[in-house]
Design a protein around this motif. Structure first.
Motif, short mmCIF file in Angstrom:
data_model
loop_
_atom_site.label_atom_id
_atom_site.label_comp_id
_atom_site.label_asym_id
_atom_site.label_seq_id
_atom_site.Cartn_x
_atom_site.Cartn_y
_atom_site.Cartn_z
N GLN A 340 0.83 -1.21 0.00
CA GLN A 340 0.00 0.00 0.00
C GLN A 340 0.86 1.26 0.00
O GLN A 340 0.52 2.25 -0.67
CB GLN A 340 -0.93 0.01 1.21
N LEU A 341 1.97 1.24 0.72
CA LEU A 341 2.86 2.40 0.74
C LEU A 341 3.39 2.72 -0.65
O LEU A 341 3.49 3.90 -1.02
CB LEU A 341 4.03 2.14 1.70
N VAL A 342 3.73 1.70 -1.42
CA VAL A 342 4.24 1.95 -2.76
C VAL A 342 3.11 2.42 -3.68
O VAL A 342 3.30 3.32 -4.51
CB VAL A 342 4.95 0.70 -3.32
N VAL A 343 1.93 1.83 -3.55
CA VAL A 343 0.76 2.32 -4.30
C VAL A 343 0.56 3.81 -4.02
O VAL A 343 0.39 4.62 -4.94
CB VAL A 343 -0.51 1.54 -3.92
N ASP A 344 0.59 4.18 -2.74
CA ASP A 344 0.42 5.58 -2.36
C ASP A 344 1.49 6.47 -2.97
O ASP A 344 1.22 7.59 -3.41
CB ASP A 344 0.46 5.72 -0.84
N ALA A 345 2.73 5.96 -3.00
CA ALA A 345 3.84 6.75 -3.54
C ALA A 345 3.68 6.99 -5.04
O ALA A 345 3.97 8.08 -5.54
CB ALA A 345 5.17 6.06 -3.25
N VAL A 346 3.22 5.99 -5.76
CA VAL A 346 2.98 6.17 -7.20
C VAL A 346 1.91 7.23 -7.42
O VAL A 346 2.06 8.13 -8.25
CB VAL A 346 2.56 4.84 -7.85
N LYS A 347 0.83 7.12 -6.69
CA LYS A 347 -0.26 8.09 -6.82
C LYS A 347 0.23 9.50 -6.47
O LYS A 347 -0.09 10.48 -7.17
CB LYS A 347 -1.42 7.70 -5.91
#
Length: 361
Positions: A340-347
């Motif tokens: 989820q942290l990486v998903v958030d970072a992409v967004k």
């Protein structure tokens, strides 16, 4: 319940993916469907009949009723992502173990609410990333971990995509800002990011940079995007995810001594056997007209489909908690949070004009 009793599942909602999960619960040797709930009793009744639920399954016209049933040990939650924080957290408060569809939340702040409730109530959390439970996944990891065959990891690339037709792109929940606002990034991008983290032993990248020109629909939901990830030691990864492209489910991992390729890692082309390809110490042949050696195909069979193996693993953990007073396994919430942290970072990188975003656990 003794540790030999099957885990009794409640299903929250009648989403299409719940059909697949229902079959998985039926196939798992240590699980049984105990209840199903929908926003209407009629819909839940029809869903249970269509999917061959046991005659003992209780039918409810609300999600709350499933959570209030004392004969439900765990819940499978396939609701739209925007509803996860409410219903998964409430399930944990009701002492129900939580198997949650991916993406698990709209952001890590929401996920932390769910995980805190699970931890404080002593219930197991796991996300429903099914491919991680296929025996092929463990076999691939053996190769990646072999320093003599694969060497040191240098790069990873993953692509996961499928083609959504006009009806899908207009009406599917994955393209609705109020239901699944992460769009392709949360749906298929989740698989790409999890694959990259799995290969790097869940070491978070230092920075994430979204690639330019993602495709968005008229309400701003991502239909396709990509990103690059970098680690302090020079390892790099890239991914592409899309709802506008022919089906692709690829991982390519490159090491100093070998390479791994897999073309169907999310859903194997065949249910009972799944291949992957490895090559070691590649070299050019005479006049550089060929490459030696040719890649080797590894075939990994399984008696149960990967989704049933996921249910079996989750139920094993639940059974140990209920029957042996074990603590919930923290591995699963930890890797969900990192994904989820990486998903958030992409967004965040997309929203910041494709600037690098540092990832901090």
């Amino acid at each position: 319940m003794s540790d030999s009793s099957p885990v009794r599942f409640g299903i929250l909602g009648c989403a299409n993916i719940a059909r697949k999960a229902s079959r998985a619960i039926a196939l798992a040797p240590n699980a049984v469907i105990s209840a199903v709930g929908s926003r209407s009793f009629e819909k839940a009744t029809a869903f249970a009949k269509e999917n061959g639920y046991p005659s003992t399954t209780k039918i409810y016209g609300s999600y709350e009723a499933v959570l209030d049933d004392p004969e439900v040990d765990a819940v499978y939650v396939p609701l739209p992502t925007s509803l996860h924080v409410k219903w998964a957290a409430l399930a944990a408060q009701k002492k129900k173990h939580v198997l949650l569809e991916k993406p698990v939340a709209l952001n890590v702040k929401e996920l932390d609410v769910i995980l805190e409730e699970c931890e404080s109530n002593g219930v197991q959390f796991m996300d429903a990333t099914m491919w991680m439970h296929h025996p092929r996944t463990a076999k691939m990891k053996e190769f990646l971990s072999d320093s003599q065959r694969f060497g040191h990891l240098k790069s990873v690339h993953s692509t996961v995509a499928y083609f959504g037709d006009t009806e899908f792109l207009k009406n599917n929940i994955r393209v609705k800002a109020d239901l699944d606002a992460l769009g392709a990034l949360g749906d298929v991008g989740w698989y790409c990011i999890r694959a990259i983290l799995w290969i790097t032993d869940y070491e978070l990248p230092k920075t994430v940079t979204a690639l330019r020109d993602p495709k968005l629909n008229e309400v701003g939901v991502i239909l396709s995007c990509g990103a690059s990830l970098s680690w302090k030691d020079g390892r790099i990864a890239t991914f592409y995810c899309s709802l506008l492209t022919n089906i692709a489910m690829d991982i390519v991992a490159s090491g100093s001594k070998g390479n791994l390729r897999v073309h169907d890692f999310v859903i194997p082309f065949q249910e009972n056997v799944a291949p992957f390809y490895t090559v070691e110490n590649s070299r050019f042949g005479e006049l550089a007209t060929v490459i030696h050696p040719a890649p080797t195909e590894q075939q990994v069979g399984t008696d149960l489909p990967q989704e049933a193996l996921m249910v079996k693993k989750f139920s094993d953990l639940v059974g140990s908690i209920k029957g042996k007073d074990y603590k919930p396994d923290k591995k699963w919430p930890t890797i969900s949070r990192k994904t989820q942290l990486v998903v958030d970072a992409v967004k965040a990188s997309i929203e910041k004009g494709f600037e690098p975003v540092e990832v901090i656990y």
